[in-house]
Scaffold this motif. Structure first.
Motif, PDB file in Angstrom:
ATOM      1  N   TYR A   8      -5.534  -4.137  -5.965  1.00  0.00           N
ATOM      2  CA  TYR A   8      -4.182  -3.932  -5.426  1.00  0.00           C
ATOM      3  C   TYR A   8      -3.354  -3.261  -6.499  1.00  0.00           C
ATOM      4  O   TYR A   8      -3.329  -3.722  -7.645  1.00  0.00           O
ATOM      5  CB  TYR A   8      -3.554  -5.249  -4.971  1.00  0.00           C
ATOM      6  CG  TYR A   8      -4.064  -5.660  -3.618  1.00  0.00           C
ATOM      7  CD1 TYR A   8      -3.415  -5.245  -2.461  1.00  0.00           C
ATOM      8  CD2 TYR A   8      -5.220  -6.422  -3.487  1.00  0.00           C
ATOM      9  CE1 TYR A   8      -3.895  -5.602  -1.209  1.00  0.00           C
ATOM     10  CE2 TYR A   8      -5.712  -6.780  -2.244  1.00  0.00           C
ATOM     11  CZ  TYR A   8      -5.036  -6.362  -1.111  1.00  0.00           C
ATOM     12  OH  TYR A   8      -5.524  -6.701   0.125  1.00  0.00           O
ATOM     13  N   ARG A   9      -2.747  -2.138  -6.121  1.00  0.00           N
ATOM     14  CA  ARG A   9      -1.969  -1.368  -7.086  1.00  0.00           C
ATOM     15  C   ARG A   9      -0.559  -1.111  -6.557  1.00  0.00           C
ATOM     16  O   ARG A   9      -0.365  -0.906  -5.368  1.00  0.00           O
ATOM     17  CB  ARG A   9      -2.654  -0.027  -7.361  1.00  0.00           C
ATOM     18  CG  ARG A   9      -4.004  -0.216  -8.013  1.00  0.00           C
ATOM     19  CD  ARG A   9      -4.599   1.082  -8.402  1.00  0.00           C
ATOM     20  NE  ARG A   9      -5.884   0.852  -9.069  1.00  0.00           N
ATOM     21  CZ  ARG A   9      -6.685   1.800  -9.457  1.00  0.00           C
ATOM     22  NH1 ARG A   9      -6.360   3.064  -9.259  1.00  0.00           N
ATOM     23  NH2 ARG A   9      -7.818   1.507 -10.062  1.00  0.00           N
ATOM     24  N   GLU A  10       0.375  -1.141  -7.495  1.00  0.00           N
ATOM     25  CA  GLU A  10       1.773  -0.888  -7.132  1.00  0.00           C
ATOM     26  C   GLU A  10       2.177   0.554  -7.384  1.00  0.00           C
ATOM     27  O   GLU A  10       3.283   0.960  -7.037  1.00  0.00           O
ATOM     28  CB  GLU A  10       2.685  -1.845  -7.898  1.00  0.00           C
ATOM     29  CG  GLU A  10       2.490  -3.288  -7.479  1.00  0.00           C
ATOM     30  CD  GLU A  10       3.411  -4.241  -8.199  1.00  0.00           C
ATOM     31  OE1 GLU A  10       4.101  -3.833  -9.146  1.00  0.00           O
ATOM     32  OE2 GLU A  10       3.436  -5.416  -7.804  1.00  0.00           O
ATOM     33  N   THR A  11       1.297   1.321  -7.994  1.00  0.00           N
ATOM     34  CA  THR A  11       1.572   2.736  -8.223  1.00  0.00           C
ATOM     35  C   THR A  11       0.319   3.542  -7.920  1.00  0.00           C
ATOM     36  O   THR A  11      -0.793   3.039  -7.968  1.00  0.00           O
ATOM     37  CB  THR A  11       1.985   3.009  -9.688  1.00  0.00           C
ATOM     38  OG1 THR A  11       0.918   2.617 -10.543  1.00  0.00           O
ATOM     39  CG2 THR A  11       3.253   2.264 -10.051  1.00  0.00           C
ATOM     40  N   GLN A  15       3.455   7.858  -6.921  1.00  0.00           N
ATOM     41  CA  GLN A  15       4.459   7.061  -6.227  1.00  0.00           C
ATOM     42  C   GLN A  15       4.403   5.642  -6.746  1.00  0.00           C
ATOM     43  O   GLN A  15       3.395   5.214  -7.298  1.00  0.00           O
ATOM     44  CB  GLN A  15       4.173   7.020  -4.722  1.00  0.00           C
ATOM     45  CG  GLN A  15       4.195   8.346  -4.037  1.00  0.00           C
ATOM     46  CD  GLN A  15       3.877   8.179  -2.551  1.00  0.00           C
ATOM     47  OE1 GLN A  15       4.248   7.190  -1.926  1.00  0.00           O
ATOM     48  NE2 GLN A  15       3.192   9.157  -1.992  1.00  0.00           N
ATOM     49  N   SER A  16       5.468   4.901  -6.536  1.00  0.00           N
ATOM     50  CA  SER A  16       5.440   3.465  -6.788  1.00  0.00           C
ATOM     51  C   SER A  16       5.845   2.764  -5.491  1.00  0.00           C
ATOM     52  O   SER A  16       6.591   3.321  -4.687  1.00  0.00           O
ATOM     53  CB  SER A  16       6.375   3.085  -7.937  1.00  0.00           C
ATOM     54  OG  SER A  16       7.699   3.375  -7.606  1.00  0.00           O
ATOM     55  N   PHE A  17       5.302   1.570  -5.288  1.00  0.00           N
ATOM     56  CA  PHE A  17       5.503   0.849  -4.041  1.00  0.00           C
ATOM     57  C   PHE A  17       6.181  -0.485  -4.319  1.00  0.00           C
ATOM     58  O   PHE A  17       5.993  -1.068  -5.386  1.00  0.00           O
ATOM     59  CB  PHE A  17       4.158   0.607  -3.353  1.00  0.00           C
ATOM     60  CG  PHE A  17       3.301   1.842  -3.260  1.00  0.00           C
ATOM     61  CD1 PHE A  17       3.650   2.895  -2.446  1.00  0.00           C
ATOM     62  CD2 PHE A  17       2.145   1.948  -4.020  1.00  0.00           C
ATOM     63  CE1 PHE A  17       2.865   4.037  -2.373  1.00  0.00           C
ATOM     64  CE2 PHE A  17       1.345   3.071  -3.955  1.00  0.00           C
ATOM     65  CZ  PHE A  17       1.706   4.129  -3.132  1.00  0.00           C
ATOM     66  N   ASP A  18       6.944  -0.977  -3.346  1.00  0.00           N
ATOM     67  CA  ASP A  18       7.596  -2.275  -3.484  1.00  0.00           C
ATOM     68  C   ASP A  18       6.561  -3.397  -3.510  1.00  0.00           C
ATOM     69  O   ASP A  18       6.745  -4.393  -4.199  1.00  0.00           O
ATOM     70  CB  ASP A  18       8.570  -2.516  -2.337  1.00  0.00           C
ATOM     71  CG  ASP A  18       9.777  -1.586  -2.401  1.00  0.00           C
ATOM     72  OD1 ASP A  18      10.101  -1.109  -3.508  1.00  0.00           O
ATOM     73  OD2 ASP A  18      10.375  -1.342  -1.345  1.00  0.00           O
ATOM     74  N   GLU A  19       5.504  -3.246  -2.731  1.00  0.00           N
ATOM     75  CA  GLU A  19       4.423  -4.232  -2.699  1.00  0.00           C
ATOM     76  C   GLU A  19       3.112  -3.528  -3.013  1.00  0.00           C
ATOM     77  O   GLU A  19       2.911  -2.363  -2.634  1.00  0.00           O
ATOM     78  CB  GLU A  19       4.333  -4.872  -1.318  1.00  0.00           C
ATOM     79  CG  GLU A  19       5.537  -5.738  -0.997  1.00  0.00           C
ATOM     80  CD  GLU A  19       5.338  -6.546   0.263  1.00  0.00           C
ATOM     81  OE1 GLU A  19       4.187  -6.902   0.567  1.00  0.00           O
ATOM     82  OE2 GLU A  19       6.340  -6.805   0.930  1.00  0.00           O
ATOM     83  N   ALA A  20       2.239  -4.229  -3.698  1.00  0.00           N
ATOM     84  CA  ALA A  20       0.947  -3.656  -4.052  1.00  0.00           C
ATOM     85  C   ALA A  20       0.158  -3.293  -2.792  1.00  0.00           C
ATOM     86  O   ALA A  20       0.225  -3.989  -1.785  1.00  0.00           O
ATOM     87  CB  ALA A  20       0.161  -4.643  -4.894  1.00  0.00           C
ATOM     88  N   ARG A  21      -0.570  -2.188  -2.878  1.00  0.00           N
ATOM     89  CA  ARG A  21      -1.379  -1.715  -1.750  1.00  0.00           C
ATOM     90  C   ARG A  21      -2.856  -1.776  -2.102  1.00  0.00           C
ATOM     91  O   ARG A  21      -3.243  -1.642  -3.259  1.00  0.00           O
ATOM     92  CB  ARG A  21      -0.990  -0.272  -1.400  1.00  0.00           C
ATOM     93  CG  ARG A  21       0.415  -0.163  -0.893  1.00  0.00           C
ATOM     94  CD  ARG A  21       0.740   1.233  -0.464  1.00  0.00           C
ATOM     95  NE  ARG A  21       2.095   1.282   0.066  1.00  0.00           N
ATOM     96  CZ  ARG A  21       2.623   2.331   0.646  1.00  0.00           C
ATOM     97  NH1 ARG A  21       1.918   3.445   0.741  1.00  0.00           N
ATOM     98  NH2 ARG A  21       3.845   2.294   1.102  1.00  0.00           N
ATOM     99  N   PHE A  30      -6.328   4.760  -1.901  1.00  0.00           N
ATOM    100  CA  PHE A  30      -5.707   3.654  -1.179  1.00  0.00           C
ATOM    101  C   PHE A  30      -6.355   3.591   0.201  1.00  0.00           C
ATOM    102  O   PHE A  30      -6.776   4.613   0.747  1.00  0.00           O
ATOM    103  CB  PHE A  30      -4.191   3.857  -1.049  1.00  0.00           C
ATOM    104  CG  PHE A  30      -3.471   3.639  -2.337  1.00  0.00           C
ATOM    105  CD1 PHE A  30      -3.151   2.364  -2.772  1.00  0.00           C
ATOM    106  CD2 PHE A  30      -3.129   4.718  -3.141  1.00  0.00           C
ATOM    107  CE1 PHE A  30      -2.503   2.156  -3.980  1.00  0.00           C
ATOM    108  CE2 PHE A  30      -2.483   4.525  -4.355  1.00  0.00           C
ATOM    109  CZ  PHE A  30      -2.170   3.245  -4.764  1.00  0.00           C
TER     110      PHE A  30
END
Length: 68
Positions: A8-11, A15-21, A30
């Motif tokens: 799970y990555r947040e960037t 891009q950066s994400f509010d929640e890990a993807r 991803f």
């Protein structure tokens, strides 16, 4: 136990994400939520049986020929 290649990555992708993807380290991408369900063995899914990427990487099946 889920897929060992799931992270799970947040960037990513600049891009950066509010929640890990969910991120597949085998294909370096991803993954969509349905794929993450398979990776996490949710809903009676099992990555060893239902993920063609895992099976191809582990040499236990051909990519694109997932058994159900």
């Amino acid at each position: 136990m889920g897929c060992p290649y799931l992270a799970y990555r947040e960037t990513g992708d600049e891009q950066s994400f509010d929640e890990a993807r969910a991120f597949c380290t085998v294909v370096d991408e991803f993954v969509q939520p349905m794929r993450a369900d398979i990776c996490n063995d949710r809903y009676e899914l099992a990555h060893e049986r239902h993920c063609e990427i895992y099976r191809a990487h582990e040499g236990t099946g051909e990519e694109g020929s997932a058994d159900t």
